[in-house]
Motif scaffolding. Structure first.
Motif, PDB file in Angstrom:
ATOM      1  N   HIS A 148       0.844  -1.201   0.166  1.00  0.00           N
ATOM      2  CA  HIS A 148       0.020  -0.037  -0.035  1.00  0.00           C
ATOM      3  C   HIS A 148       1.020   1.319  -0.102  1.00  0.00           C
ATOM      4  O   HIS A 148       2.344   1.127   0.027  1.00  0.00           O
ATOM      5  CB  HIS A 148      -1.069   0.065   1.057  1.00  0.00           C
ATOM      6  N   CYS A 183      -4.751   5.969   0.270  1.00  0.00           N
ATOM      7  CA  CYS A 183      -4.050   4.841  -0.357  1.00  0.00           C
ATOM      8  C   CYS A 183      -3.564   5.085  -1.881  1.00  0.00           C
ATOM      9  O   CYS A 183      -4.245   5.448  -2.614  1.00  0.00           O
ATOM     10  CB  CYS A 183      -4.342   3.382  -0.349  1.00  0.00           C
ATOM     11  N   GLU A 185      -1.213   3.366  -3.760  1.00  0.00           N
ATOM     12  CA  GLU A 185      -0.681   2.083  -4.602  1.00  0.00           C
ATOM     13  C   GLU A 185      -1.613   1.127  -4.811  1.00  0.00           C
ATOM     14  O   GLU A 185      -2.586   0.857  -3.903  1.00  0.00           O
ATOM     15  CB  GLU A 185       0.356   1.602  -3.614  1.00  0.00           C
ATOM     16  N   TYR A 186      -2.099   0.913  -6.028  1.00  0.00           N
ATOM     17  CA  TYR A 186      -3.104  -0.139  -6.276  1.00  0.00           C
ATOM     18  C   TYR A 186      -3.073  -1.280  -5.454  1.00  0.00           C
ATOM     19  O   TYR A 186      -1.982  -1.937  -5.838  1.00  0.00           O
ATOM     20  CB  TYR A 186      -3.436  -0.072  -7.735  1.00  0.00           C
ATOM     21  N   CYS A 187      -3.891  -1.634  -4.581  1.00  0.00           N
ATOM     22  CA  CYS A 187      -3.865  -2.816  -3.907  1.00  0.00           C
ATOM     23  C   CYS A 187      -5.164  -3.548  -4.137  1.00  0.00           C
ATOM     24  O   CYS A 187      -5.403  -4.711  -3.373  1.00  0.00           O
ATOM     25  CB  CYS A 187      -3.563  -2.320  -2.377  1.00  0.00           C
ATOM     26  N   HIS A 191      -9.312  -0.574  -3.459  1.00  0.00           N
ATOM     27  CA  HIS A 191      -8.105   0.439  -3.320  1.00  0.00           C
ATOM     28  C   HIS A 191      -8.470   1.984  -3.154  1.00  0.00           C
ATOM     29  O   HIS A 191      -7.979   2.413  -2.158  1.00  0.00           O
ATOM     30  CB  HIS A 191      -6.991   0.206  -4.586  1.00  0.00           C
ATOM     31  N   MET A 194      -9.809   3.160   0.338  1.00  0.00           N
ATOM     32  CA  MET A 194      -8.849   2.816   1.572  1.00  0.00           C
ATOM     33  C   MET A 194      -8.437   4.168   2.120  1.00  0.00           C
ATOM     34  O   MET A 194      -7.498   4.640   1.615  1.00  0.00           O
ATOM     35  CB  MET A 194      -7.720   1.873   1.000  1.00  0.00           C
TER      36      MET A 194
HETATM   37 CU1  CUA Z   1      -4.035  -0.068  -0.089  1.00  0.00          CU
HETATM   38 CU2  CUA Z   1      -4.316   0.990  -2.420  1.00  0.00          CU
END
Ligand code: CUA
Length: 314
Positions: A148, A183, A185-187, A191, A194
């Motif tokens: 993340h 967040c 960062e693609y998670c 995402h 988040m």
């Molecule tokens: Cu955690 Cu995007």
């Protein structure tokens, strides 16, 4: 204090720290120098295209030698500008990355798909955390699952949050208010949801928030609703509709079928087990498992709260 502090810039998020202002100044320099260069290059191109347009079929371009002074200037001036950007950028980046001594340390845990915060005195917060104004704060961060990235636009700072190790970022908020955390960062599926908030408050309010009991005076069902909002909402609807995980409506007291176990009735113990160790029994239709394990993350009070909250979703 729900309104975020406003900065002088119309194009950027509010400036919640001193560093935010210096990042913006550098950014403005880049923007303005790029704009001037663009006007000079494109403007010159158009000007010369018109001025030296071929007038007749007999027009011939004369032989052009070089011009040392001109060539020197169009190389040297951009070089100077690039060096200014490089040195300036290095200084700002250094300020962003140099961790202050004697900072207030807060542990940040990222997981699909929420943020939780732990203070030195053991106080935990989820979805929102509180810091005092004009205080160096260092976040020590890790992830329970995937990569993340913790981003506070108003503070112009972000840092990857990585499973299996710690990363850190710091800030010193100089404006009271509530600021958005993303967040970045693609998670996975949720995402974009988040999110968290950082609340910058006076020192007295901070001390009070830290000393207070998180759910003081709340009935279990209200505790459950708060925990649901902070920890469950990304993956479970309060309706029966499927999200990442099963919908919660009508779940309590119903027979549950599993991919890998005998059916049981969803009673208090079942709910508790499914939260603390969700991948032991996989609900039919959700063979992938993959729900975050909440063992050690929720207090008994919070677990009871969620169970009471589920009972109300008939
Ligand atoms: Cu955690 Cu995007």
């Amino acid at each position: 204090m729900s309104s975020a502090a406003t900065g002088p810039s119309r194009f950027m998020p509010p400036q919640g720290t001193e560093i935010a202002a210096s990042v913006d100044a550098l950014y403005e320099f880049l923007l303005i120098s790029s704009f001037i260069s663009c006007v000079l290059v494109i403007g010159g191109l158009i000007y010369f295209a018109i001025k030296y347009k071929r007038q007749s079929d007999n027009d011939k371009t004369p032989y052009i030698s070089h011009n040392v002074m001109l060539e020197f200037l169009w190389s040297f001036i951009p070089f100077v500008i690039f060096m200014i950007v490089f040195v300036w950028g290095w200084i700002v980046y250094h300020d962003l990355r140099k961790m202050p001594k004697d900072a207030l340390e807060v542990t940040v845990i990222g997981q699909k798909w929420d943020w939780s915060f732990v203070y030195k005195n053991g106080r935990k917060m989820a979805g929102e955390f509180v810091v005092p104004i004009e205080q160096d704060v260092k976040l020590i961060m890790t992830s329970r699952d995937v990569l993340h990235s913790f981003f506070i636009p108003a503070f112009r700072t972000k840092q990857d949050v990585i499973p299996g190790r710690y990363s850190a970022l710091w800030f010193r908020a100089n404006k009271l208010g509530t600021f958005q955390v993303f967040c970045t960062e693609y998670c996975g599926d949720k995402h974009s949801g988040m999110l968290a908030k950082v609340k910058v408050v006076s020192r007295a309010e901070y001390e009070e928030a830290l000393a207070s009991e998180p759910y003081k005076g709340l009935a279990p069902v209200d505790i459950g609703a708060a925990v649901y909002k902070a920890r469950c909402l990304q993956c479970h609807n309060v309706t029966a509709e499927k999200n990442v995980g099963p919908g919660f409506k009508g779940l309590f007291g119903k027979q549950r079928e599993f991919e890998n176990a005998e059916p049981v009735v969803a009673d208090e113990n079942y709910i508790r087990d499914s939260i603390l160790n969700p991948n032991a029994r996989l609900v039919k239709g959700y063979p992938g498992g993959g729900m975050t394990v909440f063992a050690g993350q929720l207090s008994e009070e919070e677990l009871m709260g969620i169970i009471e909250f589920l009972k109300t979703l008939k």
